[in-house]
Each structure stands twice: as C-alpha cells, then as structure tokens.
Design an enzyme around this catalytic site. Structure first.
Site, mmCIF file in Angstrom:
data_model
loop_
_atom_site.group_PDB
_atom_site.id
_atom_site.type_symbol
_atom_site.label_atom_id
_atom_site.label_comp_id
_atom_site.label_asym_id
_atom_site.label_seq_id
_atom_site.Cartn_x
_atom_site.Cartn_y
_atom_site.Cartn_z
ATOM 1 N N CYS A 1 3.560 2.725 8.100
ATOM 2 C CA CYS A 1 3.810 3.773 7.100
ATOM 3 C C CYS A 1 5.200 4.399 7.230
ATOM 4 O O CYS A 1 5.676 4.657 8.327
ATOM 5 C CB CYS A 1 2.744 4.860 7.237
ATOM 6 S SG CYS A 1 2.942 6.215 6.073
ATOM 7 N N ASN B 1 3.648 -1.839 0.368
ATOM 8 C CA ASN B 1 5.009 -1.557 -0.099
ATOM 9 C C ASN B 1 5.924 -1.598 1.114
ATOM 10 O O ASN B 1 5.794 -0.750 2.001
ATOM 11 C CB ASN B 1 5.063 -0.167 -0.738
ATOM 12 C CG ASN B 1 4.158 -0.104 -1.951
ATOM 13 O OD1 ASN B 1 4.314 -0.871 -2.892
ATOM 14 N ND2 ASN B 1 3.182 0.776 -1.926
ATOM 15 N N GLY C 1 1.593 13.290 5.100
ATOM 16 C CA GLY C 1 0.759 14.091 5.989
ATOM 17 C C GLY C 1 -0.702 13.706 6.004
ATOM 18 O O GLY C 1 -1.176 12.920 5.182
ATOM 19 N N CYS D 1 4.257 13.623 9.417
ATOM 20 C CA CYS D 1 2.872 13.324 9.806
ATOM 21 C C CYS D 1 2.793 13.189 11.315
ATOM 22 O O CYS D 1 3.723 12.694 11.954
ATOM 23 C CB CYS D 1 2.416 12.020 9.136
ATOM 24 S SG CYS D 1 0.638 11.731 9.275
ATOM 25 N N CYS E 1 0.758 5.741 12.087
ATOM 26 C CA CYS E 1 0.303 4.459 11.553
ATOM 27 C C CYS E 1 1.490 3.510 11.515
ATOM 28 O O CYS E 1 2.565 3.866 11.026
ATOM 29 C CB CYS E 1 -0.331 4.658 10.180
ATOM 30 S SG CYS E 1 -1.766 5.749 10.247
ATOM 31 N N GLU F 1 7.647 15.333 -0.974
ATOM 32 C CA GLU F 1 7.620 14.628 -2.248
ATOM 33 C C GLU F 1 6.247 14.735 -2.897
ATOM 34 O O GLU F 1 5.221 14.751 -2.229
ATOM 35 C CB GLU F 1 7.989 13.167 -2.035
ATOM 36 C CG GLU F 1 9.430 13.043 -1.569
ATOM 37 C CD GLU F 1 9.881 11.612 -1.437
ATOM 38 O OE1 GLU F 1 10.976 11.313 -1.916
ATOM 39 O OE2 GLU F 1 9.152 10.798 -0.871
ATOM 40 N N CYS G 1 2.697 4.221 -2.540
ATOM 41 C CA CYS G 1 2.019 4.602 -1.298
ATOM 42 C C CYS G 1 2.873 4.281 -0.088
ATOM 43 O O CYS G 1 3.387 3.177 0.029
ATOM 44 C CB CYS G 1 0.745 3.800 -1.101
ATOM 45 S SG CYS G 1 -0.407 3.974 -2.404
ATOM 46 N N CYS H 1 -0.210 13.161 -6.897
ATOM 47 C CA CYS H 1 -0.352 12.817 -5.487
ATOM 48 C C CYS H 1 0.434 13.857 -4.695
ATOM 49 O O CYS H 1 1.657 13.934 -4.824
ATOM 50 C CB CYS H 1 0.204 11.407 -5.285
ATOM 51 S SG CYS H 1 0.159 10.849 -3.584
HETATM 52 N N1 SAH Z 1 -2.873 10.533 6.073
HETATM 53 C C1 SAH Z 1 -3.752 10.298 4.948
HETATM 54 C C2 SAH Z 1 -3.040 10.484 3.651
HETATM 55 C C3 SAH Z 1 -1.987 9.442 3.336
HETATM 56 S S1 SAH Z 1 -2.535 8.534 1.982
HETATM 57 C C4 SAH Z 1 -4.379 8.920 5.078
HETATM 58 O O1 SAH Z 1 -4.015 8.190 6.002
HETATM 59 O O2 SAH Z 1 -5.278 8.590 4.299
HETATM 60 C C5 SAH Z 1 -1.441 7.245 1.879
HETATM 61 C C6 SAH Z 1 -2.163 5.906 1.844
HETATM 62 O O3 SAH Z 1 -1.186 4.875 1.730
HETATM 63 C C7 SAH Z 1 -2.919 5.649 3.130
HETATM 64 O O4 SAH Z 1 -4.033 4.853 2.904
HETATM 65 C C8 SAH Z 1 -1.869 4.875 3.898
HETATM 66 O O5 SAH Z 1 -2.434 4.179 4.967
HETATM 67 C C9 SAH Z 1 -1.295 3.994 2.812
HETATM 68 N N2 SAH Z 1 0.030 3.476 3.140
HETATM 69 C C10 SAH Z 1 0.917 3.960 4.030
HETATM 70 N N3 SAH Z 1 2.034 3.244 4.025
HETATM 71 C C11 SAH Z 1 1.863 2.285 3.085
HETATM 72 C C12 SAH Z 1 2.699 1.246 2.585
HETATM 73 N N4 SAH Z 1 3.933 1.096 3.029
HETATM 74 N N5 SAH Z 1 2.211 0.469 1.604
HETATM 75 C C13 SAH Z 1 0.976 0.667 1.101
HETATM 76 N N6 SAH Z 1 0.158 1.634 1.536
HETATM 77 C C14 SAH Z 1 0.598 2.434 2.511
#
Ligand code: SAH
Length: 364
Positions: free
Chosen positions: A123, A300, A169, A116, A120, A96, A343, A109
């Site tokens: 996520c 989110n 990723g 990935c 985390c 996406e 995000c 974005c």
């Molecule tokens: N792997 C990289 C790129 C992903 S960026 C990184 O970790 O930075 C996506 C961002 O959104 C990251 O900061 C991630 O931690 C955050 N994120 C992931 N899931 C989320 C969610 N459900 N709500 C808000 N932020 C989230």
C-alpha cells in the site's frame, strides 16, 4: 483538536454534542437541530446567515466557537468524472478525499488518519508513515467540502449517496472520532445517509469490529487479500495479532441476526502472489461459513514496491473460480486513472512523520 486553535470546532460535534454546547451557552438544546442543519444539510460556514437563530446567539457562537473546514489545495478531475481533493491540515500535513460517480450512486472515499500505522506491504499510504488521527471535524470536513464543491446531481440533487472509509488510515484505530463522524453522516438533519450506505473498511482490528457492531453497525468491509495466515502475515502484518480465524469469527458476529447482511471482503490481486486459482478456491472455502461478498481489486502499482497488477485473464479466472464455489464476487473497476485516485494510491502528505515501530499497534 490541534494545539494552535483553542475555540471549539462545531464540525467536531454530533447532535448531542451541539446540544451540550448550546446548554452551556444558556440556550435550549433543540437549537442543536437548527445548527446541525445549517452546518451540514446547508453547508453553511457563516454564523450571520443562520437567520433562525437569535442575533445574540449568532454573535456568541461567532465569538466562542469556530466552523473550521480543511483548506483545499488541489482539486483534480479524471476523464471518468472521479474527482480528488487534497486538503491541507494545520501543521502542514495533507489528506486526500476522492469522489467516484457511478450511474446509480456517488461515493465519497474519506480518510480517517494522516498516514497509517499499519504497514501493509503493497500500500502507498503505508510508505508514508503515520502522523496522527483525524479529528471528527476533519473527517466530516471532507464530506462538508465535497458536498459544497460538487454540482447538484440532475436527478437526485445530492451528489453523494455513499461514504466509504477507504482513504488514508485505519478507521478502527481512530474509533471514537470515526463513530462520531458517522453519527453525523447518518443524522437526518445533517447528511441523512442510511447505515448500509456508509462503509467502514478495516484491515482487521478484531476488538474494534465488535465495538462497531455494538455502537454503530454500518456496512463492514474487510481487507483480506490472502486465503491463509502465512501469506496474510506478510501482506497485512496486523494478521500476526489477529489471525484469519479470529477475524472471520468477528465478521460472523458482526452480521449475525440479520440474514440480509453480508461482510464485503476486499482482495487486491497481486500477480504471482495471491492470484492463483488454487488461492481462489482456498478463499471460497474460507468464506463459505461467513455471509460474504468478495470484491476483487486489480492492484494499482505503487512506485518502489515489488508488486505487479494481475493480468486481466488472471483476474477473470480468479473471479470465476470464486463464483464457481457459490460466492458472490465482483471486480472493482479502476477509477480515477491519471489523478492517482485509485485504491492504495492516496498519498497526501504526512508531516512530521512519527517513528513507526516494527510491531503492530497494540489495540486494547
Ligand atoms: N485501512 C483500511 C482502509 C483502507 S481501504 C483497510 O485496510 O481496509 C483501502 C483498500 O485498498 C484496502 O483494501 C487496501 O488493502 C487496498 N489497497 C491498498 N493499496 C492498494 C493498491 N496499491 N492497489 C489496490 N488496492 C490497494
């Protein structure tokens, strides 16, 4: 490159790469400049239209190379103008890409991997496992496709002014392809973005932060999410390998020597987990010695995960506490509601799924 296609994809190549290919074809390397413009500045995928190249060269390119762009299988737009594309890749996986228009900029974005490898805990992408790295052409294919499908901006013409590697990723675990793609994003004959308008976001792959600084020092964002190692070990398991102190040292090195540069620290607020004012204070103390700005992200929700969004009052309180300690902090507006474009909501389709070990990936 995927196994089913044998012809080189021109979108995999930056300017020196194209020059090398043209030299192999017996052409002058400067033809790469023209080719790069056709491919990226003009978004052309038809060799016949490249009229400042000789007919013989155009035919040769058409025979021996390819301009392979991802196939768009869904194109959704939210009420706030955010637009999301689902791009199908060979083999059935999908990634996406999201476009977020704002008053003074338009941000794309992009994804860097199918799924990935990091895990985390909060996520959505992590839920899907990992399939593979995207090629340079697949990363650039997102920019190529979005640039072609978005209408021109009424004032600045180019709709996309910024690119952030915040899709699916971990970009620093696909270092070579990500850097090659960035070189094209920065190339004046391609997309001509400035270094501060391209942001790599990482969960904290420390050695690769240093390599990025040496090879391609674009803007850096770090997904911190916790003010101490015990909590961060839980939320971002990569922390067990590269704990906060090491990560912050790498961040300091990243911006050293330029007073204007700062690292953005992303902090997703999870109700009752990391959103207490005491944690805001700890965060501010932690970041006092790093040129930093904090980007607070309201969580989110992801189906099936136990986390909840912090209430708006808690978000405001957290922000105020960070500000009170002299740090710059902003709250990211939630965009793309209704199309799951926010995000951590980017899911794509990860096929076939690889087994993910319980260990964090080893990075040399
Ligand atoms: N792997 C990289 C790129 C992903 S960026 C990184 O970790 O930075 C996506 C961002 O959104 C990251 O900061 C991630 O931690 C955050 N994120 C992931 N899931 C989320 C969610 N459900 N709500 C808000 N932020 C989230």
């Amino acid at each position: 490159m995927d196994a089913t296609c044998t012809k080189p994809n021109l979108l995999d190549l930056d300017r020196p790469g194209l020059a090398g290919l043209l030299t192999q074809l017996g052409e002058k390397p400067f033809r790469a400049d023209q080719l790069l413009q056709w491919l990226h500045a003009r978004g052309c995928d038809d060799f016949a239209a490249m009229t400042n190249l000789s007919k013989a060269l155009r035919e040769r390119l058409a025979q021996e190379t390819e301009i392979r762009v991802p196939e768009v299988t869904a194109d959704q737009q939210a009420a706030d103008g955010t637009r999301k594309w689902l791009l199908r890749l060979p083999g059935g996986s999908a990634i996406e890409t999201v476009y977020i228009p704002e008053a003074r900029r338009g941000t794309l974005c992009v994804s860097s991997q199918v799924g990935c490898q990091l895990n985390c805990s909060f996520c959505q992408t992590a839920q899907q496992g990992f399939n593979r790295n995207l090629s340079t052409g697949e990363i650039l294919g997102q920019m190529w496709t979005a640039s072609r499908l978005l209408p021109p901006h009424p004032v600045r013409e180019k709709p996309i002014t910024n690119v952030v590697f915040m899709g699916m990723g971990e970009p620093l675990l696909n270092f070579d392809n990500v850097v090659a793609a960035i070189r094209v994003l920065l190339d004046d004959l391609a997309y001509g973005l400035s270094k501060r308008r391209v942001t790599v976001s990482t969960a904290g792959v420390v050695p690769m932060i240093d390599r990025l600084r040496e090879e391609c020092p674009v803007a850096l964002a770090v997904s911190l999410h916790a003010p101490d190692d015990a909590l961060r070990d839980e939320l971002v398991p990569l922390n067990r390998r590269y704990p906060i102190a090491e990560l912050l040292d790498a961040c300091r090195r990243y911006v050293a020597g330029d007073d204007r540069r700062r690292v953005t620290f992303e902090y997703t607020l999870l109700a009752g987990v990391n959103d207490h004012p005491a944690q805001a204070k700890a965060l501010a103390k932690l970041l006092a010695r790093v040129p930093a700005k904090v980007n607070l992200i309201p969580y989110n929700p992801v189906a099936g995960l136990p986390y909840e969004t912090s209430p708006p009052e808690a978000v405001a309180k957290f922000r105020d506490e960070v500000l009170r300690h002299g740090l710059v902090a902003t709250v990211r507006k939630t965009r793309g509601d209704g199309i799951d474009g926010a995000c951590g909501q980017l899911a794509g389709k990860v096929l076939p799924r690889q087994r993910r070990s319980t260990h964090v990936p080893v990075v040399v």
